[in-house]
Design an enzyme around this catalytic site. Structure first.
Site, PDB file in Angstrom:
ATOM      1  NE  ARG A  46     -22.263  69.785 -31.177  1.00 47.34           N
ATOM      2  CZ  ARG A  46     -21.590  68.837 -31.831  1.00 47.34           C
ATOM      3  NH1 ARG A  46     -22.019  68.445 -33.027  1.00 47.34           N
ATOM      4  NH2 ARG A  46     -20.504  68.292 -31.311  1.00 47.34           N
ATOM      5  NE  ARG A  49     -24.562  67.389 -28.437  1.00 47.65           N
ATOM      6  CZ  ARG A  49     -24.002  66.675 -29.404  1.00 47.65           C
ATOM      7  NH1 ARG A  49     -24.764  66.014 -30.258  1.00 47.65           N
ATOM      8  NH2 ARG A  49     -22.693  66.609 -29.526  1.00 47.65           N
ATOM      9  CE1 TYR A  98     -24.226  65.251 -24.303  1.00 49.43           C
ATOM     10  CE2 TYR A  98     -22.762  67.139 -24.564  1.00 49.43           C
ATOM     11  CZ  TYR A  98     -24.001  66.558 -24.709  1.00 49.43           C
ATOM     12  OH  TYR A  98     -25.013  67.277 -25.271  1.00 49.43           O
ATOM     13  CE  LYS A 116     -19.835  72.485 -30.905  1.00 48.16           C
ATOM     14  NZ  LYS A 116     -19.195  72.475 -29.565  1.00 48.16           N
ATOM     15  CG  HIS A 143     -26.166  71.077 -24.901  1.00 50.95           C
ATOM     16  ND1 HIS A 143     -25.704  71.050 -26.196  1.00 50.95           N
ATOM     17  CD2 HIS A 143     -25.208  70.480 -24.150  1.00 50.95           C
ATOM     18  CE1 HIS A 143     -24.513  70.481 -26.220  1.00 50.95           C
ATOM     19  NE2 HIS A 143     -24.191  70.127 -24.994  1.00 50.95           N
ATOM     20  CG  HIS A 181     -18.663  64.320 -28.443  1.00 57.66           C
ATOM     21  ND1 HIS A 181     -19.193  63.720 -27.321  1.00 57.66           N
ATOM     22  CD2 HIS A 181     -19.294  65.518 -28.546  1.00 57.66           C
ATOM     23  CE1 HIS A 181     -20.091  64.510 -26.768  1.00 57.66           C
ATOM     24  NE2 HIS A 181     -20.173  65.605 -27.499  1.00 57.66           N
TER      25      HIS A 181
END
Length: 323
Positions: free
Chosen positions: A158, A271, A303, A182, A268, A294
């Protein structure tokens, strides 16, 4: 305003935001989004029903009325859906805390969003864009910008993970990069040959630029950030020498546009291309999930995208009844 005289709705909103920051390790971007949505909802309720309005009195018509107001302000369905998602998360937390018995937001339907898969550049287009980082007319620091493209597309990380990288996160012996994703979760991603080559070309120039810095040279040399802004503009402690996500976005878009990619390309997109191209080349979906960081496989499935032809090809090649 002291805690004692704040409206209950505001106090519980701030407690939830604090829990997100300290217990769940939410990113600054996530916190800003929740803060914006929930403060807007709280202000709407207080304006309509007074500062003494209790969270236990909130029912699903109140939430629908707020969403209706958002539509009247001209917000899109996606924006309204994000507001509703924030409100749902808040009520789930309130229920766990015993502040409400159940969530009224569960009775509010999510706005139907148009299904839209962003166009992913082809492998050839991505290779052309990566090679385009050598174009001195499109970039102020070709070696650094090549690293940006190699890590975003070559490693699938990211934008925020990219700018957060420090020198110590490059593990040369293991040919891997330590990435902080994250929720403060860490993962290792492989450092490919092309990315490693780009880093080796950039790092000596990075050190030379730091050493040549006239102002606060000692501070410059102590900076641990992998990617620096080209002008070495920073604070006394060197924290602002680090390249920002906004700057990365501008760099990616400028180079992409200069080499034929569409105007909506952003970090993004690279990615997304990483995951899609790996899937097209036969990579296992769970391996891609691990590389992208993820938590749920369903996120990876959304995705990535396969064309109907690709699905048919896989079916024809692998299913015994298709032969």
């Amino acid at each position: 305003m002291s805690e004692a005289i704040k409206p209950e709705i505001v106090r519980l909103t701030e407690r939830f935001l604090a829990a997100l920051a300290h217990e769940r390790g939410a990113s600054a971007h996530t916190l800003r989004a929740y803060e914006r949505e929930l403060h807007g909802f709280a202000a709407f309720l207080i304006a309509a029903h007074g500062a003494d309005f209790s969270v236990r009195k909130i029912e699903h018509p109140h939430i629908r009325a707020y969403l209706s107001e958002l539509y009247q302000r001209g917000l899109s369905k996606a924006s309204v859906a994000r507001a509703l998602a924030s409100i749902r998360s808040w009520f789930k937390w309130l229920a766990r805390q015993g502040e409400v018995e159940q969530s009224p937001a569960a009775l509010v339907a999510t706005p139907k969003l148009p299904k839209h898969l962003p166009r992913v550049p082809t492998i050839e287009e991505m290779n052309r864009a990566v090679d385009g980082t050598a174009d001195t007319e499109a970039t102020a620091w070709p070696e650094r910008d090549r690293v940006i493209f190699e890590l975003l597309y070559g490693c699938g990380i990211r934008n925020a993970e990219l700018v957060g990288l420090d020198l110590k996160d490059i593990h040369w012996a293991n040919e891997a990069i330590l990435v902080r994703g994250k929720g403060r979760k860490e993962r290792y991603v492989p450092l490919g040959d092309a990315a490693a080559q780009a880093l080796r070309a950039y790092l000596p120039l990075r050190e030379a630029k730091l050493a040549a810095g006239k102002a606060a040279a000692a501070t410059h040399r102590s900076s641990e950030a992998l990617l620096l802004n080209a002008r070495l503009k920073g604070s006394k402690n060197g924290s602002q020498l680090r390249l920002t996500t906004r700057s990365v976005g501008r760099i990616v878009k400028r180079i992409a546009l200069a080499h034929g990619l569409p105007s909506e390309v952003h970090p993004h997109t690279l990615r997304h291309a990483f995951g899609t191209h790996m899937l097209e080349e036969g990579a296992d979906l769970r391996a891609i999930q691990e590389l992208l960081g993820h938590e749920r496989l369903s996120t990876t499935q959304r995705y990535t995208q396969l064309t109907v032809g690709q699905v048919a090809e896989v079916y024809d090649r692998t299913h015994p009844r298709a032969k």
